[in-house]
Design a protein around this motif. Structure first.
Motif, mmCIF file in Angstrom:
data_model
loop_
_atom_site.group_PDB
_atom_site.id
_atom_site.type_symbol
_atom_site.label_atom_id
_atom_site.label_comp_id
_atom_site.label_asym_id
_atom_site.label_seq_id
_atom_site.Cartn_x
_atom_site.Cartn_y
_atom_site.Cartn_z
ATOM 1 N N GLU A 128 -0.453 0.715 -4.336
ATOM 2 C CA GLU A 128 0.558 0.416 -3.304
ATOM 3 C C GLU A 128 0.058 -0.723 -2.406
ATOM 4 O OE1 GLU A 128 2.060 3.920 -1.337
ATOM 5 O OE2 GLU A 128 3.925 2.885 -0.810
ATOM 6 N N ASP A 156 -5.169 7.375 0.116
ATOM 7 C CA ASP A 156 -4.120 7.886 0.998
ATOM 8 C C ASP A 156 -4.332 9.343 1.419
ATOM 9 O OD1 ASP A 156 -2.352 5.776 1.536
ATOM 10 O OD2 ASP A 156 -1.401 5.975 -0.416
ATOM 11 N N ASP A 173 -0.004 -1.681 0.615
ATOM 12 C CA ASP A 173 -0.751 -1.584 1.876
ATOM 13 C C ASP A 173 -2.256 -1.509 1.615
ATOM 14 O OD1 ASP A 173 0.065 0.910 0.802
ATOM 15 O OD2 ASP A 173 -0.413 1.955 2.650
HETATM 16 FE FE1 FEO Z 1 0.347 4.948 -0.972
HETATM 17 FE FE2 FEO Z 1 -1.116 3.924 1.974
HETATM 18 O O1 FEO Z 1 -0.171 3.729 0.365
#
Ligand code: FEO
Length: 396
Positions: free
Chosen positions: A82, A165, A84
């Motif tokens: 992802e 995460d 981020d």
């Molecule tokens: Fe699953 Fe902090 O992105």
């Protein structure tokens, strides 16, 4: 975020995003901001574990440069695709083109589809290791905690778990450790994070926690990719996750409604009065003026939900419909839910709410309560009684 040596030769090099207020598009409000954590491990070989959101690439690179020239990086560990966490990978890889990117097979596929980079990629599976020198990195695939590509990285010599995460919080702070920050804010954000992101994945999370427990690996520090690092009693957050994943509840009711001309609101307030009269904890939210992320957090441990809506076009009003669609996706278990609402000439909202309760797999309360146009005194009293009955069911 200033670079901080969290363990000898293990540096926190991530960034604080003080101003982000909407995350995952607009699915999550981050009123306390967040951080994107990355960890740099210096040994005979150098590993960077995760990166940051792409717009913060320069800050990450400057942080790394304070410790070591980027060309010294041997491994870039991508625990999760992802953006981020992976957004800065292209910028970092430009400065250390010989580094090997490490991740799961799904990670390789995902990173390619995001960035189309021609990087040397090493696929790892659970139990695979990379020797850095005195330290080792061991990988644990954690598919669907919370994407198919997700993985944890563990350093046994430091007893350091970097679970990406998992165990995170959207909490922007100058402090780096959980024991240094306001504990109410910390646990509020940890619960909100679990409720809004991980709630549907409870079965997978329980299995993964059991798998890690069977491995009997010592864990001194849990360094997630968002928020602060757990170093004092780090397993407390794991215990919390185990309870949330099992859908443990407390005797508490959350009432959420949307009202067109105030009748459903009057009903809601009387239902709450009835619940309150039994001494049971209850919270009431008008979904049109409430922060959905906060409402979901309040629902995380509540045993009872009551959803109310006026009928419009033979169905629910749109904000409530959107909210319940979100709730359905979270797949809450071990709950009891009821519905109520007002209507004009033909109902429909209650039927839709009940259908969603059934589709979600929540246990439906034996009855609902509906009122035409505006409730009179006797109907308002029925709402109080309804709330009282529901509370008895929750307490029972
Ligand atoms: Fe699953 Fe902090 O992105």
């Amino acid at each position: 975020m200033p670079v901080l040596e969290i363990l000898p030769k293990v540096y926190s090099v991530g960034v604080v995003d003080w101003n982000v207020r909407n995350f995952h598009g607009h699915t999550y409000t981050t009123k306390r901001g967040t951080t994107y954590n990355a960890y740099l491990i210096i040994d005979e070989k150098v590993a960077l574990v995760d990166t940051v959101l792409g717009s913060f690439s320069d800050e990450l690179i400057e942080n790394i440069k304070q410790v070591i020239p980027l060309e010294k990086i041997d491994y870039l560990i991508a625990n999760h695709v992802e953006t981020d966490h992976s957004g800065a990978i292209p910028a970092v890889m430009k400065l250390c083109p010989k580094a090997k990117v490490i991740g799961t097979e799904k990670c390789k596929e995902g990173l390619y589809r995001y960035y189309y980079g021609n990087w040397d990629f090493q696929i790892v599976k659970s139990g695979d290791k990379i020797k850095l020198g005195k330290r080792t990195l061991v990988f644990l695939e954690t598919p669907m905690v919370h994407w198919p590509d997700s993985m944890f990285t563990y350093c046994p010599e430091e007893e350091l778990l970097m679970p990406n995460d998992a165990f995170g919080q959207h909490l922007a702070t100058s402090e780096r450790f959980a024991d240094q920050v306001d504990q109410c804010a910390l646990w509020d954000e940890a619960a909100k994070y679990y409720a809004n992101i991980l709630w549907p994945l409870g079965t997978v999370i329980i299995k993964k926690i059991e798998e890690v427990q069977k491995m009997k690996i010592p864990i001194k520090i849990i360094a997630p990719s968002h928020g602060v690092i757990w170093r004092k009693d780090p397993l407390q957050i794991v215990s919390k996750y185990a309870g949330w994943a099992k859908n443990d509840t407390i005797p508490k009711v959350v009432v959420v409604y949307e009202s067109m001309w105030g009748a459903t609101e009057k009903m809601a307030r009387k239902i709450v009065e009835g619940i309150n009269s039994t001494g049971l904890s209850v919270k009431l939210f008008d979904i049109t003026t409430s922060d959905r992320t906060e409402v979901i957090k309040e629902m995380l441990e509540a045993k009872g939900f009551i959803f109310g809506c006026s009928t419009h076009n033979n169905g629910m009003l749109p904000t409530m419909a959107g909210f319940l669609d979100f709730v359905k996706g979270l797949k809450p278990k071990n709950r009891i839910a009821a519905s109520f609402g007002s209507y004009g000439w033909a109902g429909g909202a209650i039927k839709q709410i009940e259908d969603i309760i059934q589709e979600t797999g929540i246990q439906a309360f034996a009855s609902n309560i509906s009122v035409q146009y505006m409730p009179d005194q006797s109907e308002l009293q029925r709402c109080v009684d309804f709330g009282r009955e529901f509370a008895r069911r929750i307490n029972g």
